[in-house]
Design a protein around this motif. Structure first.
Motif, PDB file in Angstrom:
ATOM      1  N   ALA A  61      60.550  81.102   2.661  1.00 10.48           N
ATOM      2  CA  ALA A  61      60.663  82.205   3.616  1.00 10.48           C
ATOM      3  C   ALA A  61      60.911  81.696   5.028  1.00 10.48           C
ATOM      4  O   ALA A  61      61.464  82.408   5.857  1.00 10.48           O
ATOM      5  CB  ALA A  61      59.388  83.044   3.585  1.00 10.48           C
ATOM      6  N   ASP A  62      60.509  80.434   5.283  1.00  8.87           N
ATOM      7  CA  ASP A  62      60.474  80.000   6.686  1.00  8.87           C
ATOM      8  C   ASP A  62      61.821  80.052   7.398  1.00  8.87           C
ATOM      9  O   ASP A  62      61.927  80.568   8.491  1.00  8.87           O
ATOM     10  CB  ASP A  62      59.823  78.614   6.822  1.00  8.87           C
ATOM     11  CG  ASP A  62      60.270  77.642   5.751  1.00  8.87           C
ATOM     12  OD1 ASP A  62      61.128  78.019   4.927  1.00  8.87           O
ATOM     13  OD2 ASP A  62      59.771  76.511   5.740  1.00  8.87           O
ATOM     14  N   LEU A 119      63.223  83.777   7.676  1.00 10.27           N
ATOM     15  CA  LEU A 119      62.511  84.604   8.645  1.00 10.27           C
ATOM     16  C   LEU A 119      63.009  84.337  10.069  1.00 10.27           C
ATOM     17  O   LEU A 119      62.969  85.212  10.924  1.00 10.27           O
ATOM     18  CB  LEU A 119      61.003  84.345   8.577  1.00 10.27           C
ATOM     19  CG  LEU A 119      60.243  85.034   7.450  1.00 10.27           C
ATOM     20  CD1 LEU A 119      58.767  84.679   7.517  1.00 10.27           C
ATOM     21  CD2 LEU A 119      60.421  86.547   7.506  1.00 10.27           C
ATOM     22  N   VAL A 178      58.413  89.313  -0.234  1.00 13.38           N
ATOM     23  CA  VAL A 178      57.011  89.138  -0.638  1.00 13.38           C
ATOM     24  C   VAL A 178      56.112  89.106   0.596  1.00 13.38           C
ATOM     25  O   VAL A 178      55.067  89.754   0.651  1.00 13.38           O
ATOM     26  CB  VAL A 178      56.834  87.832  -1.439  1.00 13.38           C
ATOM     27  CG1 VAL A 178      55.364  87.464  -1.565  1.00 13.38           C
ATOM     28  CG2 VAL A 178      57.459  87.956  -2.816  1.00 13.38           C
ATOM     29  N   TYR A 179      56.536  88.373   1.603  1.00 13.12           N
ATOM     30  CA  TYR A 179      55.757  88.281   2.849  1.00 13.12           C
ATOM     31  C   TYR A 179      55.637  89.648   3.508  1.00 13.12           C
ATOM     32  O   TYR A 179      54.556  90.076   3.910  1.00 13.12           O
ATOM     33  CB  TYR A 179      56.430  87.282   3.788  1.00 13.12           C
ATOM     34  CG  TYR A 179      56.007  87.388   5.228  1.00 13.12           C
ATOM     35  CD1 TYR A 179      54.713  87.071   5.615  1.00 13.12           C
ATOM     36  CD2 TYR A 179      56.903  87.814   6.206  1.00 13.12           C
ATOM     37  CE1 TYR A 179      54.319  87.174   6.941  1.00 13.12           C
ATOM     38  CE2 TYR A 179      56.521  87.926   7.526  1.00 13.12           C
ATOM     39  CZ  TYR A 179      55.231  87.608   7.895  1.00 13.12           C
ATOM     40  OH  TYR A 179      54.847  87.719   9.205  1.00 13.12           O
ATOM     41  N   GLY A 189      53.674  92.189   1.346  1.00 15.14           N
ATOM     42  CA  GLY A 189      52.323  91.709   1.101  1.00 15.14           C
ATOM     43  C   GLY A 189      51.502  91.612   2.365  1.00 15.14           C
ATOM     44  O   GLY A 189      50.504  92.316   2.520  1.00 15.14           O
ATOM     45  N   LEU A 190      51.919  90.765   3.295  1.00 15.09           N
ATOM     46  CA  LEU A 190      51.069  90.488   4.442  1.00 15.09           C
ATOM     47  C   LEU A 190      51.274  91.490   5.579  1.00 15.09           C
ATOM     48  O   LEU A 190      50.346  91.771   6.325  1.00 15.09           O
ATOM     49  CB  LEU A 190      51.278  89.062   4.949  1.00 15.09           C
ATOM     50  CG  LEU A 190      51.015  87.946   3.934  1.00 15.09           C
ATOM     51  CD1 LEU A 190      50.856  86.616   4.633  1.00 15.09           C
ATOM     52  CD2 LEU A 190      49.811  88.239   3.061  1.00 15.09           C
ATOM     53  N   PHE A 218      49.189  94.648  -1.554  1.00 10.04           N
ATOM     54  CA  PHE A 218      48.864  93.380  -2.205  1.00 10.04           C
ATOM     55  C   PHE A 218      49.322  93.317  -3.655  1.00 10.04           C
ATOM     56  O   PHE A 218      49.876  92.317  -4.108  1.00 10.04           O
ATOM     57  CB  PHE A 218      47.362  93.121  -2.117  1.00 10.04           C
ATOM     58  CG  PHE A 218      46.908  92.778  -0.730  1.00 10.04           C
ATOM     59  CD1 PHE A 218      47.798  92.235   0.184  1.00 10.04           C
ATOM     60  CD2 PHE A 218      45.603  92.977  -0.330  1.00 10.04           C
ATOM     61  CE1 PHE A 218      47.394  91.911   1.467  1.00 10.04           C
ATOM     62  CE2 PHE A 218      45.171  92.656   0.959  1.00 10.04           C
ATOM     63  CZ  PHE A 218      46.075  92.133   1.854  1.00 10.04           C
ATOM     64  N   SER A 230      53.241  93.156  -3.891  1.00  7.91           N
ATOM     65  CA  SER A 230      53.735  91.861  -3.428  1.00  7.91           C
ATOM     66  C   SER A 230      53.450  90.761  -4.450  1.00  7.91           C
ATOM     67  O   SER A 230      54.295  89.910  -4.714  1.00  7.91           O
ATOM     68  CB  SER A 230      53.089  91.519  -2.089  1.00  7.91           C
ATOM     69  OG  SER A 230      53.357  90.189  -1.748  1.00  7.91           O
ATOM     70  N   THR A 231      52.248  90.790  -5.021  1.00  5.77           N
ATOM     71  CA  THR A 231      51.901  89.779  -6.016  1.00  5.77           C
ATOM     72  C   THR A 231      52.810  89.886  -7.238  1.00  5.77           C
ATOM     73  O   THR A 231      53.214  88.873  -7.817  1.00  5.77           O
ATOM     74  CB  THR A 231      50.427  89.931  -6.449  1.00  5.77           C
ATOM     75  OG1 THR A 231      49.615  89.968  -5.280  1.00  5.77           O
ATOM     76  CG2 THR A 231      49.992  88.780  -7.317  1.00  5.77           C
ATOM     77  N   ASN A 235      56.120  88.396  -6.330  1.00  3.90           N
ATOM     78  CA  ASN A 235      55.904  86.955  -6.252  1.00  3.90           C
ATOM     79  C   ASN A 235      55.825  86.331  -7.649  1.00  3.90           C
ATOM     80  O   ASN A 235      56.433  85.293  -7.925  1.00  3.90           O
ATOM     81  CB  ASN A 235      54.604  86.686  -5.490  1.00  3.90           C
ATOM     82  CG  ASN A 235      54.592  85.345  -4.780  1.00  3.90           C
ATOM     83  OD1 ASN A 235      53.854  85.128  -3.851  1.00  3.90           O
ATOM     84  ND2 ASN A 235      55.429  84.415  -5.227  1.00  3.90           N
ATOM     85  N   LEU A 236      55.108  87.005  -8.537  1.00  2.00           N
ATOM     86  CA  LEU A 236      54.956  86.500  -9.904  1.00  2.00           C
ATOM     87  C   LEU A 236      56.301  86.488 -10.622  1.00  2.00           C
ATOM     88  O   LEU A 236      56.656  85.523 -11.303  1.00  2.00           O
ATOM     89  CB  LEU A 236      53.956  87.364 -10.669  1.00  2.00           C
ATOM     90  CG  LEU A 236      53.693  86.947 -12.119  1.00  2.00           C
ATOM     91  CD1 LEU A 236      53.119  85.547 -12.180  1.00  2.00           C
ATOM     92  CD2 LEU A 236      52.749  87.934 -12.805  1.00  2.00           C
ATOM     93  N   THR A 258      58.152  83.514  -9.347  1.00  2.00           N
ATOM     94  CA  THR A 258      57.619  82.265  -9.896  1.00  2.00           C
ATOM     95  C   THR A 258      58.069  82.067 -11.343  1.00  2.00           C
ATOM     96  O   THR A 258      58.458  80.958 -11.735  1.00  2.00           O
ATOM     97  CB  THR A 258      56.074  82.273  -9.843  1.00  2.00           C
ATOM     98  OG1 THR A 258      55.666  82.594  -8.519  1.00  2.00           O
ATOM     99  CG2 THR A 258      55.516  80.933 -10.238  1.00  2.00           C
TER     100      THR A 258
END
Lengths: 296, 314
Positions: B248-249, B252, B270-271, B274-275, B280, B283-284, B287-288, B291
């Protein structure tokens, strides 16, 4: 010694020239930022500073030093990098050594646990909640503990130990009645200066250059590191300029000018430590790549 | 008689495992910190994955929150932007992996054919300096270069009568910014590994080719490229294992409200949900999904590379 053929001479000329052009392309952006940072922004905007600075001024730097946040960010970055790297090394080097010992009972299990964790993770939110529940928000621990053990680097270190620490040395320590501890501290560590330097560099670079975990886990602006502050600064400068309608045109022009200046000096301020360090550490990069590439 | 000997042997071996473990206690001490961190920060959050199947209520905690089955996944797959996010992710990983791989190889070959030592050192050292710089710095440099006012690209464009372009403000330039900055930053560093491979080229073969009058291009084509082909293929295969893992860095930093159509990748999404939005569970789930796709890619690639080169990750 045979003379080079004409083809090879032409090849050399083209090769050297193309590399020269490449060198220019890679270096020019940095050069441009340097000269633009000390030039009059009006000249920069008019495109008159492509090759050398015009209307030299250091106002951009003076302005940057007035931002208290930058200094705080510098201090935080240094602390995070220092503490983080030390924790990384203390965790990484002994563990890699242990995993490099073929006689270790459970070695396969530990390696499997590492590999699984390398590719499979809970994800952003579960880690976020864990760190929240551990009460680590706004503390340095949220930044340095979750990544304290780097599995990728463990693999590199382990292959270094496997390839560079001979069995005979251990046998001789054992005959003297020493154990793994003595072996590790008195023989392995002195032999491993190169890999320790490489790991130090990798981890320090990661801590210094990263901003994502600071963005995730730090709420208090006084805890931001330099990178995140620069990210925010760039964004706030561009939105501020957009949002400042209704102000006098003179003031707007002044602000604009200031912002234009600051955007170059901030880049240099952030890049400077790395550029200064670069000549001293660049040979370790090559070493690191070499050690990493022989892993199998 | 025979069985008792066997029994004794097994007994001996069993005992010796504990004896051996006891004799290695110092190694376990070495391992302890690493395994503790692994347990807490890698394996600990894994239990949070059940959030992907729950509607998270802060008051009820992870365990107490109600189950929702695959609702989050269904919602994600039916998002109008679902394929946009996938495509954005693949574009900046797969596409860039393919486009990028010849450049460091070519640079390594060119550097390898420079006889003048200082020139070689000069080019090599300066081309991998950008690797040291942070993403924030690199993207900021790109930003000032692309700026509509005073940016180098637009100034040069202006000479040819091109109207200023706001590169960071349009979808179509996101890919180019991402690609170019990555190449600029990683080219010299990636070339190092090929340079190492090139230094292992068979010298006798090289001498023989030279005596036969082979020119440098011929040597590159018939000796050096075959010599490093293995390294190239392995690295390329490995890169394909990471196709869906775009951090993400960097995105973003490039991302803003004007270029979201191209800059929203799975990790930034996801970020965000989620955040920032505190969804939550959802987002999880995203993310899953990411992954799992990563792992499928990796295992496939690992299997292929095992077939092709007998080199595999595990």
């Amino acid at each position: 010694m045979k003379m080079k053929s004409r083809f090879d001479r032409n090849f050399d000329i083209i090769n050297y020239t193309l590399l020269g052009i490449l060198l220019f392309i890679v270096m020019y952006p940095l050069y441009f930022v340097i000269i633009a940072s000390i030039s009059d922004p009006n000249m920069v905007n008019a495109g008159k500073t492509l090759l050398w600075p015009r209307g030299i001024t250091f106002e951009g730097y003076a302005k940057i030093l007035e931002y208290k946040e930058i200094m705080v960010g510098y201090k935080n970055s240094i602390i995070y990098t220092f503490v983080g790297t030390i924790i990384n090394l203390v965790v990484l080097i002994p563990a890699s050594f242990a995993l490099s010992r073929k006689e270790l009972v459970g070695r396969k299990l530990f390696s499997a646990l590492c590999l699984i964790a390398m590719y499979f993770s809970g994800g952003v939110v579960p880690l976020y909640l864990l760190i929240k529940n551990l009460g680590m928000f706004d503390t340095i621990w949220a930044l340095v503990l979750p990544g304290a053990f780097s599995i990728y680097n463990m693999i590199i270190c382990r292959s270094f130990f496997v390839g560079n620490v001979s069995e005979d040395l251990y046998e001789s320590v054992k005959i003297d009645g020493g154990g793994y501890m003595r072996f590790f501290f008195s023989i392995v560590l002195p032999l491993s200066k190169a890999i320790i330097a490489v790991m130090c560099l990798y981890h320090a670079l990661g801590h210094w250059n990263g901003y994502l975990s600071v963005l995730y886990y730090m709420r208090d602006p006084d805890k931001y590191n330099l990178q995140l502050i620069l990210k925010n600064l760039t964004e706030s400068i561009s939105t501020k300029t957009l949002a400042s309608e209704g102000m006098s045109t003179d003031y707007l022009a002044d602000m604009q000018k200031l912002n234009e200046m600051v955007k170059f000096s901030t880049i240099l301020i952030a890049a400077l430590p790395m550029i200064i360090l670069y000549p001293f550490v660049q040979k370790y990069f090559v070493t690191g790549v070499m050690i990493g590439s022989v892993k199998g | 008689m025979k069985t008792s000997v066997k029994q004794e042997l097994t007994l001996n071996r069993k005992k010796s495992v504990w004896v051996r473990m006891a004799s290695q206690w110092q190694l376990y001490v070495f391992l302890l910190p690493a395994m503790t961190f692994l347990a807490i920060f890698s394996y600990g959050p894994m239990y949070g994955i059940i959030l992907a199947f729950k509607e998270y209520m802060p008051s009820l905690g992870i365990m107490g929150s109600p189950w929702v089955g695959f609702d989050h996944f269904e919602r994600f797959f039916h998002l109008p932007k679902f394929w946009t996010y996938i495509w954005n992710t693949v574009k900046v990983s797969a596409l860039i992996t393919i486009i990028d791989f010849p450049f460091p190889v070519i640079l390594a070959l060119m550097l390898h054919h420079v006889n003048c030592k200082w020139y070689k050192k000069l080019v090599q050292n300066f081309t991998y300096l950008p690797y040291m710089l942070s993403l924030v710095v690199v993207i900021n440099i790109a930003r000032v270069f692309c700026s509509p006012t005073g940016g180098v690209f637009n100034i040069i464009g202006g000479w040819f009568g091109v109207d200023p372009i706001n590169f960071f403000g349009e979808d179509k330039y996101v890919f180019w910014i991402y690609w170019f900055t990555g190449l600029w930053q990683g080219l010299g560093y990636s070339a190092v590994i090929y340079l190492a491979a090139l230094s292992g080229v068979d010298q006798e073969q090289l001498e023989a080719a030279k005596i036969d009058g082979a020119n440098q291009l011929r040597i590159i084509w018939s000796i050096e490229i075959p010599a490093i082909a293995d390294t190239v293929i392995i690295l390329l295969i490995l890169a394909f294992g990471r196709i869906f893992s775009v951090g993400a860095d960097k995105m973003l930093l490039i991302q803003n409200s004007a270029n979201l159509g191209a800059s929203e990748v799975l990790s930034t999404y996801v970020y965000k949900v989620g955040l920032l939005d505190a969804q939550f569970g959802f987002s999880t789930a995203v993310n899953l999904f990411n992954t799992l796709v990563n792992i499928i890619c990796l295992l496939t690639v690992n299997w292929i590379s095992g077939k092709v080169s007998e080199t595999s990750l595990f």
